[in-house]
Design a protein around this motif. Structure first.
Motif, PDB file in Angstrom:
ATOM      1  N   GLN A 146      51.417  14.381 106.994  1.00 21.81           N
ATOM      2  CA  GLN A 146      50.797  13.759 105.829  1.00 21.81           C
ATOM      3  C   GLN A 146      49.360  13.417 106.181  1.00 21.81           C
ATOM      4  O   GLN A 146      49.109  12.597 107.061  1.00 21.81           O
ATOM      5  CB  GLN A 146      51.553  12.509 105.379  1.00 21.81           C
ATOM      6  CG  GLN A 146      51.033  11.957 104.055  1.00 21.81           C
ATOM      7  CD  GLN A 146      51.915  10.858 103.493  1.00 21.81           C
ATOM      8  OE1 GLN A 146      52.327   9.947 104.201  1.00 21.81           O
ATOM      9  NE2 GLN A 146      52.203  10.933 102.197  1.00 21.81           N
ATOM     10  N   LYS A 189      47.177  11.857 101.630  1.00 21.78           N
ATOM     11  CA  LYS A 189      48.604  11.644 101.380  1.00 21.78           C
ATOM     12  C   LYS A 189      49.361  12.928 101.035  1.00 21.78           C
ATOM     13  O   LYS A 189      50.489  12.850 100.565  1.00 21.78           O
ATOM     14  CB  LYS A 189      48.829  10.605 100.275  1.00 21.78           C
ATOM     15  CG  LYS A 189      48.479   9.191 100.679  1.00 21.78           C
ATOM     16  CD  LYS A 189      49.314   8.205  99.916  1.00 21.78           C
ATOM     17  CE  LYS A 189      49.431   6.896 100.649  1.00 21.78           C
ATOM     18  NZ  LYS A 189      50.373   5.984 100.017  1.00 21.78           N
ATOM     19  N   PHE A 190      48.752  14.074 101.283  1.00 20.86           N
ATOM     20  CA  PHE A 190      49.442  15.320 101.013  1.00 20.86           C
ATOM     21  C   PHE A 190      50.519  15.526 102.076  1.00 20.86           C
ATOM     22  O   PHE A 190      50.225  15.564 103.270  1.00 20.86           O
ATOM     23  CB  PHE A 190      48.444  16.470 101.011  1.00 20.86           C
ATOM     24  CG  PHE A 190      49.049  17.820 100.781  1.00 20.86           C
ATOM     25  CD1 PHE A 190      48.553  18.933 101.429  1.00 20.86           C
ATOM     26  CD2 PHE A 190      50.120  17.989  99.915  1.00 20.86           C
ATOM     27  CE1 PHE A 190      49.118  20.187 101.225  1.00 20.86           C
ATOM     28  CE2 PHE A 190      50.689  19.230  99.699  1.00 20.86           C
ATOM     29  CZ  PHE A 190      50.178  20.336 100.370  1.00 20.86           C
ATOM     30  N   LEU A 191      51.775  15.645 101.630  1.00 22.57           N
ATOM     31  CA  LEU A 191      52.921  15.756 102.512  1.00 22.57           C
ATOM     32  C   LEU A 191      53.314  17.225 102.611  1.00 22.57           C
ATOM     33  O   LEU A 191      53.766  17.822 101.633  1.00 22.57           O
ATOM     34  CB  LEU A 191      54.065  14.928 101.923  1.00 22.57           C
ATOM     35  CG  LEU A 191      55.281  14.624 102.784  1.00 22.57           C
ATOM     36  CD1 LEU A 191      54.901  13.849 104.024  1.00 22.57           C
ATOM     37  CD2 LEU A 191      56.294  13.834 101.961  1.00 22.57           C
ATOM     38  N   PHE A 197      56.404  11.043  94.656  1.00 27.69           N
ATOM     39  CA  PHE A 197      56.240  12.466  94.948  1.00 27.69           C
ATOM     40  C   PHE A 197      57.414  13.254  94.372  1.00 27.69           C
ATOM     41  O   PHE A 197      58.568  12.824  94.490  1.00 27.69           O
ATOM     42  CB  PHE A 197      56.225  12.727  96.460  1.00 27.69           C
ATOM     43  CG  PHE A 197      55.024  12.182  97.176  1.00 27.69           C
ATOM     44  CD1 PHE A 197      55.073  10.948  97.809  1.00 27.69           C
ATOM     45  CD2 PHE A 197      53.841  12.906  97.235  1.00 27.69           C
ATOM     46  CE1 PHE A 197      53.979  10.441  98.478  1.00 27.69           C
ATOM     47  CE2 PHE A 197      52.742  12.408  97.898  1.00 27.69           C
ATOM     48  CZ  PHE A 197      52.811  11.173  98.528  1.00 27.69           C
ATOM     49  N   PHE A 212      55.974  19.552  98.230  1.00 30.27           N
ATOM     50  CA  PHE A 212      55.678  18.301  97.525  1.00 30.27           C
ATOM     51  C   PHE A 212      54.393  18.398  96.720  1.00 30.27           C
ATOM     52  O   PHE A 212      53.429  19.072  97.113  1.00 30.27           O
ATOM     53  CB  PHE A 212      55.564  17.145  98.524  1.00 30.27           C
ATOM     54  CG  PHE A 212      56.893  16.673  99.048  1.00 30.27           C
ATOM     55  CD1 PHE A 212      57.399  17.180 100.231  1.00 30.27           C
ATOM     56  CD2 PHE A 212      57.635  15.732  98.350  1.00 30.27           C
ATOM     57  CE1 PHE A 212      58.629  16.754 100.717  1.00 30.27           C
ATOM     58  CE2 PHE A 212      58.865  15.311  98.823  1.00 30.27           C
ATOM     59  CZ  PHE A 212      59.361  15.829 100.010  1.00 30.27           C
ATOM     60  N   GLY A 213      54.374  17.683  95.586  1.00 31.06           N
ATOM     61  CA  GLY A 213      53.172  17.518  94.814  1.00 31.06           C
ATOM     62  C   GLY A 213      52.239  16.509  95.483  1.00 31.06           C
ATOM     63  O   GLY A 213      52.594  15.928  96.519  1.00 31.06           O
TER      64      GLY A 213
END
Lengths: 112, 111
Positions: A37, A41-43, B87, B101-102
């Motif tokens: 992440q 916050k991109f997972l 998410f 995931f978005g």
């Protein structure tokens, strides 16, 4: 009582170093994952193991090498750390076909 | 390909309702919803499967339109504890159960 645990929680290191993060789950799951992440916050999934077998291997630099000694453990070794590796790394686990994933508390890696 | 979530952020007063949407350009097998509070791990809320089955949270509901490849999460009578980033994770058939995931929807519930 901890379901998915990771060590260490925080990791601060210099560029070029090699480091490892460990993950353990006591949920009896057969599938484990590593996610990254970033600061936005991109997972994003990195790897997944099912019964110690690698089943998902996303486009990740070769410097990242996962290892699963058994179904309950999944480790991540990172060689020659770079500034861009700074992120929170989450481990997760699930039953393979059920796929409800339970996340560990995360390891915040900071590369200086 | 990453699913698209909307809105990016929403601010509510306690007791108000919210809807968070998730859409994909690919045919989906399932949609998963997670909530992440600041500094914590994502926590599972809901899974919606192709064919209509859903499992999850008591106070949160969701829908899954397989034809439109869209899902919506409904938060009713919001509580302060609902604050966090939501998410959606999408799964396509034959992907070895891989979730994509978005970018997340930041929900803030104020008193």
């Amino acid at each position: 009582d901890t379901a998915v645990s990771q060590t260490p929680k925080y990791l601060v290191t210099q560029m070029g170093n090699d480091k490892s993060i460990k993950c353990e789950q006591n949920l009896g799951h057969d599938t484990m994952y590593w996610y990254k992440q970033d600061s936005k916050k991109f997972l994003k999934i990195m790897f997944s193991y099912n019964n110690k077998e690698l089943i998902i291997n996303e486009t990740v630099p070769n410097r990242f090498s996962p290892k699963s000694p058994d179904k309950a453990h999944l480790n991540l070794h990172i060689n020659s750390l770079e500034l861009g590796d700074s992120a929170v790394y989450f481990c997760a686990s699930s039953h393979y076909q059920e796929n409800t994933q339970y996340f560990g508390p995360g390891t915040r890696l900071t590369v200086l | 390909q990453q699913p698209v979530q909307s809105p990016q952020a929403v601010i509510l007063r306690e007791g108000e309702d919210a809807v968070i949407n998730c859409s994909s350009s690919k045919a989906l097998y399932s949609v998963h919803w997670y909530r992440q509070k600041h500094g914590e791990a994502p926590v599972f809320l809901m899974i919606l499967l192709k064919g209509g089955e859903q499992k999850g949270h008591e106070k949160i509901s969701a829908s899954f339109n397989e034809k439109k490849q869209q899902s919506s999460l409904y938060l009713t009578a919001s509580q302060l504890s609902y604050s966090g980033t939501y998410f959606c994770g999408t799964e396509i058939s034959g992907s070895n159960y891989k979730l994509t995931f978005g970018k997340g929807t930041l929900l803030t519930v104020n008193p």
